[in-house]
Design a protein around this motif. Structure first.
Motif, PDB file in Angstrom:
ATOM      1  N   GLU A 179      12.493  15.458  -5.001  1.00 42.38           N
ATOM      2  CA  GLU A 179      13.617  14.527  -4.836  1.00 42.38           C
ATOM      3  C   GLU A 179      13.781  14.103  -3.382  1.00 42.38           C
ATOM      4  O   GLU A 179      14.096  12.949  -3.093  1.00 42.38           O
ATOM      5  CB  GLU A 179      14.913  15.133  -5.376  1.00 42.38           C
ATOM      6  CG  GLU A 179      14.997  15.115  -6.880  1.00 42.38           C
ATOM      7  CD  GLU A 179      14.883  13.706  -7.466  1.00 42.38           C
ATOM      8  OE1 GLU A 179      15.579  12.782  -6.993  1.00 42.38           O
ATOM      9  OE2 GLU A 179      14.079  13.533  -8.400  1.00 42.38           O
ATOM     10  N   THR A 180      13.574  15.044  -2.467  1.00 43.10           N
ATOM     11  CA  THR A 180      13.682  14.705  -1.045  1.00 43.10           C
ATOM     12  C   THR A 180      12.593  13.725  -0.658  1.00 43.10           C
ATOM     13  O   THR A 180      12.848  12.748   0.067  1.00 43.10           O
ATOM     14  CB  THR A 180      13.620  15.981  -0.171  1.00 43.10           C
ATOM     15  OG1 THR A 180      14.668  16.867  -0.564  1.00 43.10           O
ATOM     16  CG2 THR A 180      13.764  15.644   1.306  1.00 43.10           C
ATOM     17  N   TYR A 181      11.371  13.949  -1.133  1.00 42.40           N
ATOM     18  CA  TYR A 181      10.283  13.000  -0.851  1.00 42.40           C
ATOM     19  C   TYR A 181      10.649  11.613  -1.379  1.00 42.40           C
ATOM     20  O   TYR A 181      10.484  10.609  -0.685  1.00 42.40           O
ATOM     21  CB  TYR A 181       8.956  13.458  -1.473  1.00 42.40           C
ATOM     22  CG  TYR A 181       7.865  12.441  -1.232  1.00 42.40           C
ATOM     23  CD1 TYR A 181       7.144  12.458  -0.046  1.00 42.40           C
ATOM     24  CD2 TYR A 181       7.603  11.440  -2.160  1.00 42.40           C
ATOM     25  CE1 TYR A 181       6.176  11.488   0.213  1.00 42.40           C
ATOM     26  CE2 TYR A 181       6.644  10.478  -1.908  1.00 42.40           C
ATOM     27  CZ  TYR A 181       5.923  10.500  -0.725  1.00 42.40           C
ATOM     28  OH  TYR A 181       4.984   9.536  -0.469  1.00 42.40           O
TER      29      TYR A 181
ATOM     30  N   GLN B 298      11.729   6.128  -0.126  1.00 37.19           N
ATOM     31  CA  GLN B 298      12.503   4.915  -0.404  1.00 37.19           C
ATOM     32  C   GLN B 298      13.192   4.417   0.859  1.00 37.19           C
ATOM     33  O   GLN B 298      13.182   3.217   1.153  1.00 37.19           O
ATOM     34  CB  GLN B 298      13.545   5.182  -1.499  1.00 37.19           C
ATOM     35  CG  GLN B 298      14.408   3.983  -1.829  1.00 37.19           C
ATOM     36  CD  GLN B 298      13.614   2.811  -2.383  1.00 37.19           C
ATOM     37  OE1 GLN B 298      12.685   2.998  -3.156  1.00 37.19           O
ATOM     38  NE2 GLN B 298      13.955   1.612  -1.977  1.00 37.19           N
ATOM     39  N   ARG B 299      13.732   5.325   1.637  1.00 34.24           N
ATOM     40  CA  ARG B 299      14.417   4.914   2.870  1.00 34.24           C
ATOM     41  C   ARG B 299      13.431   4.381   3.899  1.00 34.24           C
ATOM     42  O   ARG B 299      13.759   3.457   4.651  1.00 34.24           O
ATOM     43  CB  ARG B 299      15.245   6.070   3.424  1.00 34.24           C
ATOM     44  CG  ARG B 299      16.455   6.339   2.548  1.00 34.24           C
ATOM     45  CD  ARG B 299      17.327   7.426   3.069  1.00 34.24           C
ATOM     46  NE  ARG B 299      18.434   7.663   2.134  1.00 34.24           N
ATOM     47  CZ  ARG B 299      19.211   8.715   2.178  1.00 34.24           C
ATOM     48  NH1 ARG B 299      19.044   9.637   3.120  1.00 34.24           N
ATOM     49  NH2 ARG B 299      20.180   8.874   1.291  1.00 34.24           N
ATOM     50  N   LEU B 300      12.222   4.928   3.943  1.00 32.99           N
ATOM     51  CA  LEU B 300      11.197   4.365   4.825  1.00 32.99           C
ATOM     52  C   LEU B 300      10.883   2.932   4.405  1.00 32.99           C
ATOM     53  O   LEU B 300      10.802   2.037   5.249  1.00 32.99           O
ATOM     54  CB  LEU B 300       9.916   5.201   4.791  1.00 32.99           C
ATOM     55  CG  LEU B 300       8.696   4.520   5.447  1.00 32.99           C
ATOM     56  CD1 LEU B 300       8.940   4.239   6.926  1.00 32.99           C
ATOM     57  CD2 LEU B 300       7.446   5.352   5.236  1.00 32.99           C
TER      58      LEU B 300
ATOM     59  N   GLU C  72       0.831  -1.203   0.000  1.00 30.45           N
ATOM     60  CA  GLU C  72       0.000   0.000   0.000  1.00 30.45           C
ATOM     61  C   GLU C  72       0.869   1.257   0.000  1.00 30.45           C
ATOM     62  O   GLU C  72       0.559   2.230  -0.691  1.00 30.45           O
ATOM     63  CB  GLU C  72      -0.959   0.006   1.190  1.00 30.45           C
ATOM     64  CG  GLU C  72      -1.957   1.137   1.093  1.00 30.45           C
ATOM     65  CD  GLU C  72      -3.108   1.016   2.066  1.00 30.45           C
ATOM     66  OE1 GLU C  72      -3.743   2.058   2.320  1.00 30.45           O
ATOM     67  OE2 GLU C  72      -3.375  -0.086   2.588  1.00 30.45           O
ATOM     68  N   TRP C  73       1.941   1.250   0.782  1.00 29.75           N
ATOM     69  CA  TRP C  73       2.817   2.416   0.832  1.00 29.75           C
ATOM     70  C   TRP C  73       3.384   2.722  -0.552  1.00 29.75           C
ATOM     71  O   TRP C  73       3.422   3.880  -0.976  1.00 29.75           O
ATOM     72  CB  TRP C  73       3.956   2.232   1.843  1.00 29.75           C
ATOM     73  CG  TRP C  73       4.855   3.416   1.804  1.00 29.75           C
ATOM     74  CD1 TRP C  73       6.107   3.500   1.252  1.00 29.75           C
ATOM     75  CD2 TRP C  73       4.553   4.736   2.269  1.00 29.75           C
ATOM     76  NE1 TRP C  73       6.592   4.780   1.360  1.00 29.75           N
ATOM     77  CE2 TRP C  73       5.648   5.560   1.981  1.00 29.75           C
ATOM     78  CE3 TRP C  73       3.446   5.290   2.917  1.00 29.75           C
ATOM     79  CZ2 TRP C  73       5.689   6.913   2.310  1.00 29.75           C
ATOM     80  CZ3 TRP C  73       3.480   6.630   3.240  1.00 29.75           C
ATOM     81  CH2 TRP C  73       4.588   7.432   2.935  1.00 29.75           C
ATOM     82  N   LYS C  74       3.844   1.710  -1.248  1.00 29.62           N
ATOM     83  CA  LYS C  74       4.438   1.936  -2.568  1.00 29.62           C
ATOM     84  C   LYS C  74       3.427   2.571  -3.519  1.00 29.62           C
ATOM     85  O   LYS C  74       3.774   3.467  -4.292  1.00 29.62           O
ATOM     86  CB  LYS C  74       4.993   0.630  -3.132  1.00 29.62           C
ATOM     87  CG  LYS C  74       6.261   0.184  -2.410  1.00 29.62           C
ATOM     88  CD  LYS C  74       6.719  -1.183  -2.855  1.00 29.62           C
ATOM     89  CE  LYS C  74       7.882  -1.670  -2.004  1.00 29.62           C
ATOM     90  NZ  LYS C  74       8.278  -3.034  -2.329  1.00 29.62           N
ATOM     91  N   GLN C  75       2.173   2.136  -3.466  1.00 28.61           N
ATOM     92  CA  GLN C  75       1.135   2.733  -4.314  1.00 28.61           C
ATOM     93  C   GLN C  75       0.871   4.180  -3.915  1.00 28.61           C
ATOM     94  O   GLN C  75       0.802   5.074  -4.762  1.00 28.61           O
ATOM     95  CB  GLN C  75      -0.159   1.930  -4.206  1.00 28.61           C
ATOM     96  CG  GLN C  75      -0.094   0.562  -4.826  1.00 28.61           C
ATOM     97  CD  GLN C  75      -1.350  -0.251  -4.546  1.00 28.61           C
ATOM     98  OE1 GLN C  75      -2.295   0.195  -3.925  1.00 28.61           O
ATOM     99  NE2 GLN C  75      -1.347  -1.483  -5.031  1.00 28.61           N
ATOM    100  N   GLU C  76       0.700   4.412  -2.620  1.00 30.46           N
ATOM    101  CA  GLU C  76       0.401   5.767  -2.138  1.00 30.46           C
ATOM    102  C   GLU C  76       1.578   6.712  -2.372  1.00 30.46           C
ATOM    103  O   GLU C  76       1.387   7.873  -2.741  1.00 30.46           O
ATOM    104  CB  GLU C  76       0.042   5.734  -0.653  1.00 30.46           C
ATOM    105  CG  GLU C  76      -1.293   5.081  -0.364  1.00 30.46           C
ATOM    106  CD  GLU C  76      -2.468   5.883  -0.900  1.00 30.46           C
ATOM    107  OE1 GLU C  76      -2.483   7.120  -0.743  1.00 30.46           O
ATOM    108  OE2 GLU C  76      -3.383   5.265  -1.468  1.00 30.46           O
TER     109      GLU C  76
END
Length: 165
Positions: free
Chosen positions: A82-84, A89-91, A11-15
């Motif tokens: 870019e920061t997001y 990705q790190r999360l 779900e995180w990857k989609q959101e």
């Protein structure tokens, strides 16, 4: 409710992809657009969304390295985007490494409230979606092309209908 690490990650990857699409549509000029004097502008709202991806997990012990998110919101839309991307990705990596299916049910304290760890990450997604909605309204006011989030945007509908004609 997330019953597994993979449930959250999927779900995180989609959101995160949808949020990334919205952030990628911002321009440097648009960052100062605000709904009303003294309220969030596009830049500060986008920066708030970005920071939450780091600070929510940090509050409950999921740690990872992040750029300086305490500084004032950047004047560059590309820097925010870019920061997001980096923080998201790190999360994803930290969650995969530091959280287990069993740990998802452990009680944690988030901002003075006791809740299962899985609820913290549900709240993170909801928080992001809430502010992403605000952001798209401000984008419309700034005459930006708003990308579709959970379906086509006005512009995307118009383009699809034009192709049918």
């Amino acid at each position: 409710m997330f019953t597994s690490v993979n449930d959250f990650l999927n779900e995180w990857k989609q959101e995160a992809a949808v949020t990334q699409k919205v952030l990628d549509a911002l321009t440097d000029v648009s960052l100062n657009q605000e709904v009303s004097l003294g309220l969030y502008c596009i830049g500060s709202l986008a920066w708030h969304i970005t920071g939450a991806v780091y600070y929510f997990p940090l509050q409950v012990g999921v740690k990872f390295e992040a750029p300086d998110l305490q500084k004032e919101s950047p004047k560059s839309a590309a820097e925010i985007s870019e920061t997001y991307k980096t923080v998201s990705q790190r999360l994803t990596e930290a969650f995969s490494e530091q959280v287990t299916d069993v740990k998802l049910n452990e009680m944690v304290n988030l901002f003075g409230r006791e809740m299962p760890l899985q609820a913290v990450f549900r709240l993170l997604i909801q928080h992001q979606a809430h502010h992403r909605g605000q952001l798209t309204v401000l984008m419309r006011q700034a005459d930006l092309k708003v990308p579709g989030v959970y379906g086509p945007s006005k512009e995307e509908w118009e383009a699809m209908n034009a192709q049918k004609s």
